[in-house]
Design an enzyme around this catalytic site. Structure first.
Site, PDB file in Angstrom:
ATOM      1  N   HIS A   1       0.769  -1.301  -0.204  1.00  0.00           N
ATOM      2  CA  HIS A   1      -0.034   0.206  -0.025  1.00  0.00           C
ATOM      3  C   HIS A   1       0.800   1.316  -0.071  1.00  0.00           C
ATOM      4  CE1 HIS A   1      -3.977  -1.935   0.335  1.00  0.00           C
ATOM      5  NE2 HIS A   1      -3.266  -3.002   0.700  1.00  0.00           N
TER       6      HIS A   1
ATOM      7  N   TYR B   1       4.097  -4.568  10.074  1.00  0.00           N
ATOM      8  CA  TYR B   1       3.879  -3.071  10.123  1.00  0.00           C
ATOM      9  C   TYR B   1       5.328  -2.425  10.724  1.00  0.00           C
ATOM     10  CZ  TYR B   1      -0.871  -3.865   9.253  1.00  0.00           C
ATOM     11  OH  TYR B   1      -2.242  -4.356   8.553  1.00  0.00           O
TER      12      TYR B   1
END
Length: 343
Positions: free
Chosen positions: A64, A333
């Site tokens: 993303h 992440y």
């Protein structure tokens, strides 16, 4: 050994895996830096995502990578308060920051490219005293893997399925033995007309608990007030590379954009810990409130480099399920954000 393939190259070489590469452990990142002597599943996952994107691309997310930030507010319904005592679900207007994104780690991927789907939405609720809580969702109802190890296996299979790979290729063999991954890969994902006309789905379950102590497991659904609208293949082929970002700016210049944030309620017998198990339309839905976007975030390109979202950044009244994909997301992440802000 993994091979480095760009997403555009992969789409030509392995059409069956086209949508799978866009799968995500989540949009933007959590709050730590990578510090493992032996590569963990999280580190290996980020490594492989970067290689598939032709990266690493300094300063960008491993997945993303291309996104846009907007600001607005959320106002909860009375029904939301009955489900959860969470601070942002009690009825007062709560400021929000929202990031829309394309899948993959390719920073300049055209918005209508099939690899850009599933798109992502990340919502940060800004609470009093500096507290925040996040929702992270994608524009597809379902996930291709039930465990982080299986997701890594899928990525590795894609990476090994170059033009010289023997038939069946590693990714074809993987999909043949993993029905959820095959369903994810082969499901239609037409390009949206706009971020304002694209629904999003939470593939992980969370436990909502109200002030009386009653609890229920839920999954998020984010529904555009303008309805679900998609481009035809012909229109998608003619779309300019940044049409979603351009459209968002144009719409917000004319007025607010609204979404209904809802949750599906788990039924008896539902497996709340398996992201590959889609909950059907027979599940009761409750509207939590209205998300209203009012403007693009000024200097958003600079802000999003350090801004990260974490689906486990929760407040009292909302707790995670034991879904291993959900619990693994902040670790991946953390690896990605550590690399991004360090460059």
């Amino acid at each position: 050994m993994l091979v480095s393939l760009s997403y555009p190259a992969l789409s030509r070489r392995c059409p069956l895996a086209l949508a799978v590469v866009a799968a995500l452990l989540g949009t933007p990142t959590a709050i730590a830096a990578e510090a493992a002597a032996t590569p963990s599943v999280a580190v290996q996952t980020v490594d492989t995502l970067e290689k598939l994107a032709g990266g690493p691309h300094a300063g960008f997310r491993a997945n993303h990578a291309k996104g846009v930030l907007a600001t607005g507010k959320f106002v909860a319904t009375a029904e939301a308060k009955k489900l959860s005592k969470a601070a942002h679900l009690q009825g007062a207007a709560v400021p929000v920051i929202v990031r829309f994104s394309n899948a993959t780690g390719v920073p300049n991927l055209p918005d209508a490219n099939p690899n850009a789907s599933p798109h992502g939405i990340a919502i940060r609720f800004q609470l009093p005293e500096g507290r925040v809580t996040d929702i992270v969702s994608i524009s597809f109802d379902g996930f291709p893997a039930a465990t982080p190890e299986d997701f890594l296996g899928l990525l590795n299979a894609i990476a090994a399925s170059g033009p010289d790979a023997k038939k069946p290729t590693p990714v074809e063999a993987f999909l043949g033995g993993h029905p959820a991954a095959k369903a994810f890969a082969t499901a239609p994902k037409p390009a949206p007309v706009s971020y304002a006309t694209l629904p999003f789905f939470g593939v992980n379950a969370f436990k909502f608990t109200n002030a009386a102590g009653a609890s229920v497991y839920t999954r998020y659904r984010i529904v555009p007030v303008a309805g679900d609208q998609r481009l035809s293949d012909a229109d998608a082929a003619k779309a300019v590379p940044n049409y979603l970002v351009d459209d968002l700016a144009a719409r917000l210049a004319k007025g607010p954009i609204a979404y209904s944030i809802r949750v599906q309620l788990a039924k008896d017998g539902d497996d709340v810990n398996d992201a590959t198990k889609v909950w059907d339309s027979q599940h009761r839905e409750v509207t939590l409130g209205t998300l209203t976007l009012e403007a693009l975030l000024p200097d958003g390109a600079k802000a999003e480099k350090s801004l990260f979202f974490n689906p486990l950044l929760l407040v009292d009244g909302i707790a995670p399920s034991a879904d291993p994909i959900l619990l693994a997301r902040p670790g991946a992440y953390a690896v990605s954000v550590g690399r991004r802000v360090g460059k």
